[in-house]
Design a protein around this motif. Sequence first.
Motif, PDB file in Angstrom:
ATOM      1  N   GLY A 122       0.791  -1.226   0.000  1.00 20.20           N
ATOM      2  CA  GLY A 122       0.000   0.000   0.000  1.00 20.20           C
ATOM      3  C   GLY A 122       0.821   1.272   0.000  1.00 20.20           C
ATOM      4  N   VAL A 123       0.350   2.259   0.751  1.00 22.58           N
ATOM      5  CA  VAL A 123       0.933   3.596   0.705  1.00 22.58           C
ATOM      6  C   VAL A 123       2.367   3.647   1.242  1.00 22.58           C
ATOM      7  N   PHE A 124       2.749   2.675   2.061  1.00 22.20           N
ATOM      8  CA  PHE A 124       4.098   2.680   2.625  1.00 22.20           C
ATOM      9  C   PHE A 124       5.018   1.643   1.967  1.00 22.20           C
ATOM     10  N   ALA A 125       4.593   1.090   0.841  1.00 19.68           N
ATOM     11  CA  ALA A 125       5.384   0.047   0.176  1.00 19.68           C
ATOM     12  C   ALA A 125       6.745   0.567  -0.279  1.00 19.68           C
ATOM     13  N   ASP A 126       6.785   1.791  -0.796  1.00 18.31           N
ATOM     14  CA  ASP A 126       8.058   2.359  -1.246  1.00 18.31           C
ATOM     15  C   ASP A 126       9.017   2.566  -0.081  1.00 18.31           C
ATOM     16  N   LEU A 127       8.472   2.983   1.062  1.00 17.84           N
ATOM     17  CA  LEU A 127       9.305   3.158   2.256  1.00 17.84           C
ATOM     18  C   LEU A 127       9.904   1.833   2.692  1.00 17.84           C
ATOM     19  N   THR A 128       9.088   0.795   2.722  1.00 21.41           N
ATOM     20  CA  THR A 128       9.570  -0.530   3.114  1.00 21.41           C
ATOM     21  C   THR A 128      10.626  -1.031   2.143  1.00 21.41           C
ATOM     22  N   ALA A 129      10.358  -0.884   0.857  1.00 20.93           N
ATOM     23  CA  ALA A 129      11.307  -1.357  -0.156  1.00 20.93           C
ATOM     24  C   ALA A 129      12.636  -0.622  -0.055  1.00 20.93           C
ATOM     25  N   ALA A 130      12.569   0.706   0.173  1.00 17.33           N
ATOM     26  CA  ALA A 130      13.796   1.492   0.288  1.00 17.33           C
ATOM     27  C   ALA A 130      14.605   1.076   1.508  1.00 17.33           C
ATOM     28  N   ALA A 131      13.911   0.843   2.616  1.00 12.30           N
ATOM     29  CA  ALA A 131      14.604   0.435   3.842  1.00 12.30           C
ATOM     30  C   ALA A 131      15.222  -0.950   3.692  1.00 12.30           C
ATOM     31  N   ARG A 132      14.479  -1.868   3.093  1.00 10.18           N
ATOM     32  CA  ARG A 132      14.974  -3.233   2.917  1.00 10.18           C
ATOM     33  C   ARG A 132      16.072  -3.328   1.858  1.00 10.18           C
ATOM     34  N   ALA A 133      16.198  -2.287   1.014  1.00 11.34           N
ATOM     35  CA  ALA A 133      17.212  -2.300  -0.050  1.00 11.34           C
ATOM     36  C   ALA A 133      18.601  -1.924   0.459  1.00 11.34           C
ATOM     37  N   GLN A 134      18.675  -1.379   1.671  1.00 12.43           N
ATOM     38  CA  GLN A 134      19.975  -0.953   2.231  1.00 12.43           C
ATOM     39  C   GLN A 134      20.648  -2.155   2.890  1.00 12.43           C
ATOM     40  N   THR A 135      21.342  -2.943   2.086  1.00 11.70           N
ATOM     41  CA  THR A 135      21.938  -4.186   2.563  1.00 11.70           C
ATOM     42  C   THR A 135      23.457  -4.079   2.686  1.00 11.70           C
ATOM     43  N   VAL A 136      24.041  -5.058   3.389  1.00 11.64           N
ATOM     44  CA  VAL A 136      25.496  -5.053   3.603  1.00 11.64           C
ATOM     45  C   VAL A 136      26.173  -6.294   3.034  1.00 11.64           C
ATOM     46  N   GLY A 137      25.437  -7.138   2.341  1.00 10.75           N
ATOM     47  CA  GLY A 137      26.047  -8.289   1.686  1.00 10.75           C
ATOM     48  C   GLY A 137      26.186  -9.532   2.535  1.00 10.75           C
ATOM     49  N   LEU A 138      25.840  -9.462   3.814  1.00 13.29           N
ATOM     50  CA  LEU A 138      25.917 -10.640   4.685  1.00 13.29           C
ATOM     51  C   LEU A 138      24.662 -11.482   4.527  1.00 13.29           C
ATOM     52  N   THR A 139      24.814 -12.790   4.474  1.00 13.03           N
ATOM     53  CA  THR A 139      23.656 -13.681   4.341  1.00 13.03           C
ATOM     54  C   THR A 139      23.536 -14.605   5.541  1.00 13.03           C
TER      55      THR A 139
END
Length: 351
Positions: free
Chosen positions: A123-140
């Motif tokens: 919904g309305v906060f999907a872009d916020l969630t996607a942006a936050a989840r996109a900030q990764t550090v490469g650790l799995t």
Amino acid sequence: MVLTGLAVGGALGFAMQRGRFCVTGAFRDVWIGRNTRWITAFLIVIAVQSVGIFALDALGVIQLSSGELAPVATIVGAFIFGFAIVLAGGCATGTFYRSGEGLIGSWFALIFYAGSAAAMKYGVFADLTAAARAQTVGLTSIHETLGISPWWLVAALVLAVGYAASRHLAAEPTLASLPPRRTGLAHLLLERPWHAFATAVVIGVIAIVAWPLSTAAGRPAGLGITTPSANTVAFLVTGDVELVDWGVLLVLGILVGAFIAAKASGEFRLRVPDATTMVRSITGGTLMGVGAALAGGCTIGNAMVNTAQFSYQGWLSFGFMVLGTGAATHVFILRHRPVAQRSSTPSLVDA
């Protein structure tokens, strides 16, 4: 194969209701009285599941993989989620199974949890969630970082949890039991109290079974609550039947299984909360959806399933959910205790 989600959810709801398996209580007990019995039960679920899923992965039945860690989103989301479950009176699965046994406050927490999760994901906060989840550090995963077989971590976890469980079992008093009203299997399933550790083993086995059944249905994952809850709301709003997958049937099954368990054992009862509890349930449910979406999962998807894979996201979430629960416990529970009772609570320094 999608219908197997309903069966797995039914079994999970039944086991959680009969075993009174409350993750919120497990985390909260650590802060209130340094009681680690239920968090040990939670760790048993992780350990049992870890053995099973890595065996299935080695046999080629399933394929395990961990996404890259988004540290800020995971930490913030997990802390919010941990704080919220105290307000809501239960985590995601706890809210589902308590709804099934007639707790009306949990109905509202569940509705607002699913609604806010849908708003955060679609919904309305999907872009916020996607942006936050996109900030990764490469650790799995932890074992990939260490360059070792995951079985070393599985063995260490099993040994540590086994030791903790044995200490608790040795310290348990022998309690007298009332004469049974039922006999045989009915007594074991519906009347006799389920031991915390036995319940944990059952839930761990259910979590293992979920993996191949979910994978066969086109959903290569284990137990999960947040995305299926959001998908349920999205389906009700859009009518898109493709959203009704194995996970959606899983969460519906939890409600059904918990209702059957509560009704058969005589524990089902409609309970209307007071206004303060209702407001807290709604607020907690809303924050649960926000936190779980940011963290990439709830106490099941992250703290139970991803930890069993030794993913960084799982264990980081687990830790910050416990911290969030501790913060809420101090704000809403410990601060309102009488002074004498508060002083008798063991300090965390002694833990």
